[in-house]
Design a protein around this motif. Structure first.
Motif, PDB file in Angstrom:
ATOM      1  N   MET A   1      76.457  56.176  28.995  1.00  0.00           N
ATOM      2  CA  MET A   1      76.508  54.849  28.387  1.00  0.00           C
ATOM      3  C   MET A   1      75.635  53.889  29.194  1.00  0.00           C
ATOM      4  SD  MET A   1      79.829  52.463  27.509  1.00  0.00           S
ATOM      5  CE  MET A   1      80.406  53.643  26.273  1.00  0.00           C
ATOM      6  N   ALA A   2      74.880  53.034  28.482  1.00  0.00           N
ATOM      7  CA  ALA A   2      73.981  52.086  29.140  1.00  0.00           C
ATOM      8  C   ALA A   2      74.775  51.084  29.971  1.00  0.00           C
ATOM      9  CB  ALA A   2      73.144  51.352  28.100  1.00  0.00           C
ATOM     10  N   PRO A   3      74.285  50.751  31.165  1.00  0.00           N
ATOM     11  CA  PRO A   3      75.020  49.809  32.030  1.00  0.00           C
ATOM     12  C   PRO A   3      75.357  48.472  31.379  1.00  0.00           C
ATOM     13  CG  PRO A   3      73.286  50.913  33.260  1.00  0.00           C
ATOM     14  CD  PRO A   3      73.113  51.321  31.842  1.00  0.00           C
ATOM     15  N   PRO A   4      74.453  47.838  30.601  1.00  0.00           N
ATOM     16  CA  PRO A   4      74.851  46.569  29.971  1.00  0.00           C
ATOM     17  C   PRO A   4      76.028  46.715  29.019  1.00  0.00           C
ATOM     18  CG  PRO A   4      72.468  46.816  29.943  1.00  0.00           C
ATOM     19  CD  PRO A   4      73.028  48.128  30.372  1.00  0.00           C
ATOM     20  N   LEU A   5      76.040  47.807  28.232  1.00  0.00           N
ATOM     21  CA  LEU A   5      77.140  48.036  27.308  1.00  0.00           C
ATOM     22  C   LEU A   5      78.428  48.314  28.068  1.00  0.00           C
ATOM     23  CD1 LEU A   5      78.240  48.392  24.472  1.00  0.00           C
ATOM     24  CD2 LEU A   5      77.420  50.760  24.512  1.00  0.00           C
ATOM     25  N   LEU A   6      78.331  49.133  29.132  1.00  0.00           N
ATOM     26  CA  LEU A   6      79.513  49.422  29.943  1.00  0.00           C
ATOM     27  C   LEU A   6      80.076  48.152  30.573  1.00  0.00           C
ATOM     28  CD1 LEU A   6      81.430  51.476  31.254  1.00  0.00           C
ATOM     29  CD2 LEU A   6      79.733  51.787  33.070  1.00  0.00           C
ATOM     30  N   SER A   7      79.200  47.300  31.081  1.00  0.00           N
ATOM     31  CA  SER A   7      79.650  46.036  31.679  1.00  0.00           C
ATOM     32  C   SER A   7      80.330  45.147  30.644  1.00  0.00           C
ATOM     33  CB  SER A   7      78.468  45.300  32.308  1.00  0.00           C
ATOM     34  OG  SER A   7      77.856  46.087  33.309  1.00  0.00           O
ATOM     35  N   SER A   8      79.784  45.130  29.425  1.00  0.00           N
ATOM     36  CA  SER A   8      80.384  44.313  28.362  1.00  0.00           C
ATOM     37  C   SER A   8      81.778  44.812  28.006  1.00  0.00           C
ATOM     38  CB  SER A   8      79.483  44.331  27.122  1.00  0.00           C
ATOM     39  OG  SER A   8      78.202  43.822  27.415  1.00  0.00           O
ATOM     40  N   LEU A   9      81.935  46.124  27.928  1.00  0.00           N
ATOM     41  CA  LEU A   9      83.249  46.683  27.592  1.00  0.00           C
ATOM     42  C   LEU A   9      84.263  46.413  28.701  1.00  0.00           C
ATOM     43  CD1 LEU A   9      82.143  50.087  26.025  1.00  0.00           C
ATOM     44  CD2 LEU A   9      82.946  48.051  24.833  1.00  0.00           C
ATOM     45  N   LEU A  10      83.835  46.545  29.949  1.00  0.00           N
ATOM     46  CA  LEU A  10      84.745  46.265  31.061  1.00  0.00           C
ATOM     47  C   LEU A  10      85.123  44.781  31.104  1.00  0.00           C
ATOM     48  CD1 LEU A  10      83.221  48.495  33.889  1.00  0.00           C
ATOM     49  CD2 LEU A  10      85.207  48.972  32.445  1.00  0.00           C
ATOM     50  N   LEU A  11      84.173  43.914  30.804  1.00  0.00           N
ATOM     51  CA  LEU A  11      84.484  42.482  30.733  1.00  0.00           C
ATOM     52  C   LEU A  11      85.459  42.193  29.595  1.00  0.00           C
ATOM     53  CD1 LEU A  11      80.993  40.830  31.402  1.00  0.00           C
ATOM     54  CD2 LEU A  11      83.012  40.783  32.889  1.00  0.00           C
ATOM     55  N   ALA A  12      85.304  42.907  28.482  1.00  0.00           N
ATOM     56  CA  ALA A  12      86.238  42.730  27.366  1.00  0.00           C
ATOM     57  C   ALA A  12      87.641  43.190  27.752  1.00  0.00           C
ATOM     58  CB  ALA A  12      85.742  43.501  26.146  1.00  0.00           C
ATOM     59  N   LEU A  13      87.720  44.286  28.517  1.00  0.00           N
ATOM     60  CA  LEU A  13      89.028  44.721  29.014  1.00  0.00           C
ATOM     61  C   LEU A  13      89.675  43.642  29.877  1.00  0.00           C
ATOM     62  CD1 LEU A  13      88.438  48.469  29.994  1.00  0.00           C
ATOM     63  CD2 LEU A  13      89.893  47.610  28.168  1.00  0.00           C
ATOM     64  N   GLY A  14      88.884  43.073  30.781  1.00  0.00           N
ATOM     65  CA  GLY A  14      89.408  42.009  31.627  1.00  0.00           C
ATOM     66  C   GLY A  14      89.796  40.784  30.825  1.00  0.00           C
ATOM     67  N   LEU A  15      89.009  40.452  29.789  1.00  0.00           N
ATOM     68  CA  LEU A  15      89.312  39.295  28.952  1.00  0.00           C
ATOM     69  C   LEU A  15      90.628  39.485  28.204  1.00  0.00           C
ATOM     70  CD1 LEU A  15      88.574  36.620  27.552  1.00  0.00           C
ATOM     71  CD2 LEU A  15      87.256  37.964  25.886  1.00  0.00           C
ATOM     72  N   GLY A  16      90.809  40.678  27.621  1.00  0.00           N
ATOM     73  CA  GLY A  16      92.044  40.936  26.880  1.00  0.00           C
ATOM     74  C   GLY A  16      93.276  40.865  27.756  1.00  0.00           C
ATOM     75  N   THR A  17      93.193  41.468  28.934  1.00  0.00           N
ATOM     76  CA  THR A  17      94.333  41.434  29.856  1.00  0.00           C
ATOM     77  C   THR A  17      94.608  40.020  30.349  1.00  0.00           C
ATOM     78  OG1 THR A  17      93.787  43.685  30.562  1.00  0.00           O
ATOM     79  CG2 THR A  17      95.281  42.434  31.961  1.00  0.00           C
ATOM     80  N   SER A  18      93.539  39.279  30.686  1.00  0.00           N
ATOM     81  CA  SER A  18      93.713  37.903  31.158  1.00  0.00           C
ATOM     82  C   SER A  18      94.307  37.014  30.082  1.00  0.00           C
ATOM     83  CB  SER A  18      92.365  37.338  31.618  1.00  0.00           C
ATOM     84  OG  SER A  18      91.815  38.120  32.657  1.00  0.00           O
ATOM     85  N   LEU A  19      93.883  37.225  28.830  1.00  0.00           N
ATOM     86  CA  LEU A  19      94.427  36.433  27.729  1.00  0.00           C
ATOM     87  C   LEU A  19      95.921  36.675  27.553  1.00  0.00           C
ATOM     88  CD1 LEU A  19      93.845  34.512  25.364  1.00  0.00           C
ATOM     89  CD2 LEU A  19      93.302  36.526  23.969  1.00  0.00           C
ATOM     90  N   THR A  20      96.343  37.927  27.668  1.00  0.00           N
ATOM     91  CA  THR A  20      97.772  38.234  27.550  1.00  0.00           C
ATOM     92  C   THR A  20      98.548  37.689  28.735  1.00  0.00           C
ATOM     93  OG1 THR A  20      97.234  40.245  26.315  1.00  0.00           O
ATOM     94  CG2 THR A  20      99.444  40.084  27.247  1.00  0.00           C
ATOM     95  N   PHE A  21      97.979  37.813  29.936  1.00  0.00           N
ATOM     96  CA  PHE A  21      98.656  37.310  31.136  1.00  0.00           C
ATOM     97  C   PHE A  21      98.918  35.807  31.054  1.00  0.00           C
ATOM     98  CE2 PHE A  21      97.520  40.657  34.601  1.00  0.00           C
ATOM     99  CZ  PHE A  21      98.188  41.613  33.855  1.00  0.00           C
TER     100      PHE A  21
END
Length: 348
Positions: free
Chosen positions: A1-21
């Motif tokens: 997987m391309a690094p920019p796409l991987l970084s975007s997905l990991l940021l989305a994971l962090g965003l979802g968790t932070s939003l729930t927290f």
């Protein structure tokens, strides 16, 4: 997987968790859970293997079902109370529905059957995320609703500890062993969640540390079964020497870090007079410790490491992946002396 796409997905994971927290609104918390689900799916299919695709479809269906149940419970609660706030008054039937959906997302018994199969169908890195990060958001929501329903959390906790211990005994695939270990550990957290959230958070942190180290070790050594681990000594002898200790720490053997949460949880339950619950949980924890010891015995006593034919400099070669595990490994093994500091930090 391309690094920019991987970084975007990991940021989305962090965003979802932070939003729930950070959310005090059921609809926003639900949106955070959905962002987490959608962000992890591309990582699950990135291997372009049929098992990864099958696991991603199963995961999508299970998580969509859990999200629908949570949204349904939130709507029932809003209809009965007139608000969507998480921290305000709650309607009993709606909370029971929400707890059911959160239990499905956490993969705890009796709605746990999907979790080991999905972990077995993904790669080590994605399995690590599923077993640790993806469980944090529903865990926090469970902490919000659990205090008013101790009988239900105790029932779910005992079922998870017993089933996690019994089902993992005959497993030979490491991802399934860790999956049933995760079910048992979240059972311990459920036991104390309704009475002391701080202890549940300490247990979650120590479990996550040990699980990250175990998955990283398996990934570095390219080992997916117990038998594969027996041939990893020549590649990473220092790392594989610590691996049995990490397993025993995850099993709660003193004086390692994994003993800390179980000890504190048993003390808390003793104060409440739940002797029968303590007895069942302690006996079931021995079952989990049994299959950890079985793995340790297999990788240390059955097949001895063969160092002949290798230069000594190759025995202890390291790279960034192995060096980055030094601090988490120490924390997963030696946090017990820091118990007073940890307790003071979480009691602020």
């Amino acid at each position: 997987m391309a690094p920019p796409l991987l970084s975007s997905l990991l940021l989305a994971l962090g965003l979802g968790t932070s939003l729930t927290f950070s959310s005090s609104h059921w609809l926003l918390a639900w949106m955070g859970l959905e962002i987490n689900t959608l962000a992890i799916l591309p990582l699950m299919v990135s291997t372009h293997q049929s098992r990864g695709t099958e696991a991603s479809v199963k995961y999508l269906l299970i998580q969509a079902t859990g999200a629908a149940i949570i949204l349904w419970g939130s709507m029932l609660n809003a209809q009965a109370t007139g608000h969507w706030n998480i921290i305000n008054e709650k309607e009993d039937m709606a909370m029971l529905v929400i707890i059911t959906g959160l239990a499905l997302k956490l993969g705890i018994a009796p709605v746990h059957a999907w979790f080991p199969e999905i972990l077995q169908g993904t790669n080590m890195t994605t399995s690590m995320i599923l077993a640790t990060w993806q469980k944090m958001a529903p865990f926090i929501l469970m902490c919000e609703v659990a205090p008013s329903y101790q009988w239900l959390t105790l029932t779910l906790g005992l079922c998870s500890i017993v089933i996690g211990g019994l089902a993992g005994i005959n497993m030979v695939h490491m991802r399934k062993i860790i999956a049933y270990s995760s079910i048992a550990h979240f059972g311990w957290m459920m036991l104390v969640m309704s009475s002391n959230i701080h202890l549940a958070l300490i247990a979650l942190i120590i479990y996550s540390l040990a699980t990250v180290v175990i998955f990283s070790t398996l990934n570095n050594s390219s080992s997916s079964t117990i038998q594969n681990l027996t041939f990893s000594w020549a590649k990473y002898p220092a790392l594989m020497a610590l691996f049995p200790l990490i397993l025993l720490s995850l099993g709660g053997l003193p004086p390692l870090s994994g003993f800390l949460p179980k000890w504190l949880i048993i003390q808390e339950l003793t104060k409440q007079g739940l002797i029968l619950v303590i007895f069942i949980a302690a006996i079931s924890a021995l079952l989990s410790l049994f299959f950890y010891i079985r793995v340790v015995y297999t990788i240390t006593a059955i097949t001895a490491p063969n160092f002949f034919g290798y230069a000594p400099s190759k025995f202890f070669r390291s790279n960034f992946k192995t060096s980055s595990l030094s601090i988490p490994s120490v924390m997963a093994l030696m946090l017990l002396p820091l118990l007073p500091a940890l307790w003071a930090f979480f009691s602020l």
